[in-house]
Design a protein around this motif. Structure first.
Motif, mmCIF file in Angstrom:
data_model
loop_
_atom_site.group_PDB
_atom_site.id
_atom_site.type_symbol
_atom_site.label_atom_id
_atom_site.label_comp_id
_atom_site.label_asym_id
_atom_site.label_seq_id
_atom_site.Cartn_x
_atom_site.Cartn_y
_atom_site.Cartn_z
ATOM 1 N N PRO A 182 0.830 -1.216 -0.020
ATOM 2 C CA PRO A 182 0.041 0.029 -0.031
ATOM 3 C C PRO A 182 0.808 1.364 -0.045
ATOM 4 O O PRO A 182 0.393 2.446 -0.852
ATOM 5 C CB PRO A 182 -0.792 -0.077 1.435
ATOM 6 C CG PRO A 182 -0.078 -1.187 2.076
ATOM 7 C CD PRO A 182 0.574 -2.263 1.224
ATOM 8 N N ASP A 183 2.073 1.209 0.789
ATOM 9 C CA ASP A 183 2.768 2.549 0.717
ATOM 10 C C ASP A 183 3.326 2.919 -0.716
ATOM 11 O O ASP A 183 3.247 3.810 -1.148
ATOM 12 C CB ASP A 183 3.719 2.323 1.912
ATOM 13 C CG ASP A 183 3.173 2.429 3.109
ATOM 14 O OD1 ASP A 183 1.969 2.663 3.466
ATOM 15 O OD2 ASP A 183 3.818 1.835 4.194
ATOM 16 N N GLN A 184 3.808 1.791 -1.226
ATOM 17 C CA GLN A 184 4.719 1.781 -2.482
ATOM 18 C C GLN A 184 3.592 2.169 -3.605
ATOM 19 O O GLN A 184 3.846 3.069 -4.519
ATOM 20 C CB GLN A 184 5.290 0.545 -2.921
ATOM 21 C CG GLN A 184 6.475 0.351 -2.123
ATOM 22 C CD GLN A 184 6.244 -0.316 -0.670
ATOM 23 O OE1 GLN A 184 5.199 -0.439 -0.170
ATOM 24 N NE2 GLN A 184 7.316 -1.304 -0.255
ATOM 25 N N ALA A 185 2.439 1.638 -3.280
ATOM 26 C CA ALA A 185 1.529 1.794 -4.551
ATOM 27 C C ALA A 185 1.118 3.511 -4.348
ATOM 28 O O ALA A 185 1.100 3.923 -5.391
ATOM 29 C CB ALA A 185 0.332 1.028 -4.181
ATOM 30 N N GLN A 186 0.959 4.131 -3.150
ATOM 31 C CA GLN A 186 0.591 5.576 -3.175
ATOM 32 C C GLN A 186 1.682 6.405 -3.818
ATOM 33 O O GLN A 186 1.281 7.301 -4.578
ATOM 34 C CB GLN A 186 0.488 5.686 -1.587
ATOM 35 C CG GLN A 186 0.009 7.193 -1.562
ATOM 36 C CD GLN A 186 0.011 7.737 -0.212
ATOM 37 O OE1 GLN A 186 -0.053 6.883 0.651
ATOM 38 N NE2 GLN A 186 -0.833 8.948 0.178
ATOM 39 N N THR A 187 2.885 5.955 -3.692
ATOM 40 C CA THR A 187 4.006 6.668 -4.122
ATOM 41 C C THR A 187 4.065 6.388 -5.725
ATOM 42 O O THR A 187 3.994 7.549 -6.602
ATOM 43 C CB THR A 187 5.207 6.116 -3.577
ATOM 44 O OG1 THR A 187 5.373 6.385 -2.148
ATOM 45 C CG2 THR A 187 6.570 6.913 -4.306
ATOM 46 N N LEU A 188 3.731 5.267 -6.261
ATOM 47 C CA LEU A 188 3.758 4.875 -7.597
ATOM 48 C C LEU A 188 2.791 5.665 -8.434
ATOM 49 O O LEU A 188 2.684 6.396 -9.585
ATOM 50 C CB LEU A 188 3.656 3.521 -8.075
ATOM 51 C CG LEU A 188 4.867 2.661 -7.608
ATOM 52 C CD1 LEU A 188 4.593 1.162 -7.923
ATOM 53 C CD2 LEU A 188 5.849 2.899 -8.690
#
Length: 271
Positions: free
Chosen positions: A219-225
């Protein structure tokens, strides 16, 4: 866009080949029992696994097809705006610069040769820019490129690692095109700007195929991407370049590096 630029993106493949060769099973010595038909004392794996080089070849193959789609996406925007003279180069580039990167692989992958459809579309845009056949041929070539992509295993096309590798190669090319488009704080090369926009559009579309899985697992990486991809797309707001660049080449580079680093975090996470 030069095909040399695309080839420069894939230079890492040589390293991957070298690494992959270290793990290949050795051919049995003719003097061993296994080579002479006698039972082996230990079980052997007869079919070698897919190598890192094979994986990279598939990434490169899908990247080339993705760059074609990016060119065609921006060409469609320009056709819809009544600018066939600007759309024409973006239909020509897949033929002139990218098709050679996949042409030899198409028979091996049982993919129909779609260069004739590209040529037909290109000819209509050059000679009969208002012909209704343009819409039909555009849909046909996009469908044929999609079919070429669909010959890749579903396990790859649904894999965040694989798709993010393709996205990062596409964005590296977009970054180069954007950098080439700008000089002294102005957009001086319209075609390169449009190339970059088309590639970023397709990268965003491609990310949607894995967005739910990435959001669930990372979830954290998805937000950044997602935020970085959206910012990139907003930096090139339309096929017609803005009077003043929305972002500097350095800012675009920072976003592409953020996407690349975030992708590496996902790749290195325990599965």
């Amino acid at each position: 866009m030069s095909s040399v630029r695309f080839l420069s993106i894939t230079g890492a493949a040589a390293t991957l080949i070298a690494l992959a060769s270290c793990g290949n099973p050795q051919t049995p010595n003719p003097s061993t029992p296994e080579a002479n038909g006698s039972p082996a004392t230990t079980s052997q794996t007869t079919a070698p696994p897919s190598t890192a080089a094979d994986q990279q070849q598939d990434v490169d193959y899908m990247t080339a097809l993705g760059l074609m789609k990016g060119h065609l996406l921006v060409a469609k925007e320009l056709l819809d705006q009544g600018k066939p003279e600007q759309a024409e180069p973006h239909i020509g580039h897949p033929i002139e610069e990218l098709y050679a990167d996949v042409e030899n692989q198409l028979p091996e992958r049982n993919v129909k040769d779609f260069k004739p459809t590209l040529n037909t579309l290109h000819d209509f845009v050059k000679s009969k820019p208002n012909a209704p056949e343009i819409t039909t041929n555009y849909k046909a070539v996009m469908q044929e490129i999609d079919q070429a992509i669909e010959t890749l295993p579903a396990s790859q096309r649904q894999s965040p690692d694989f798709i993010l590798s393709v996205i990062n190669q596409i964005l590296s090319t977009a970054e180069e095109e954007y950098n080439a488009a700008i000089a002294n704080g102005k957009i001086v090369e319209t075609i390169e700007y449009q190339d970059a926009r088309g590639f970023i559009l397709y990268a965003n579309t491609l990310y949607q195929s894995i967005a739910d899985q990435v959001s669930q697992d990372y979830p954290d990486q998805a937000q950044t991407l997602e935020s970085s991809l959206n910012e990139l797309q907003n930096a090139l707001p339309s096929a017609t370049p803005p009077a003043t660049p929305v972002m500097t080449p350095e800012e675009v580079s920072t976003l592409t590096q953020t996407i690349q680093q975030t992708s590496q975090t996902i790749s290195s996470s325990p599965s």
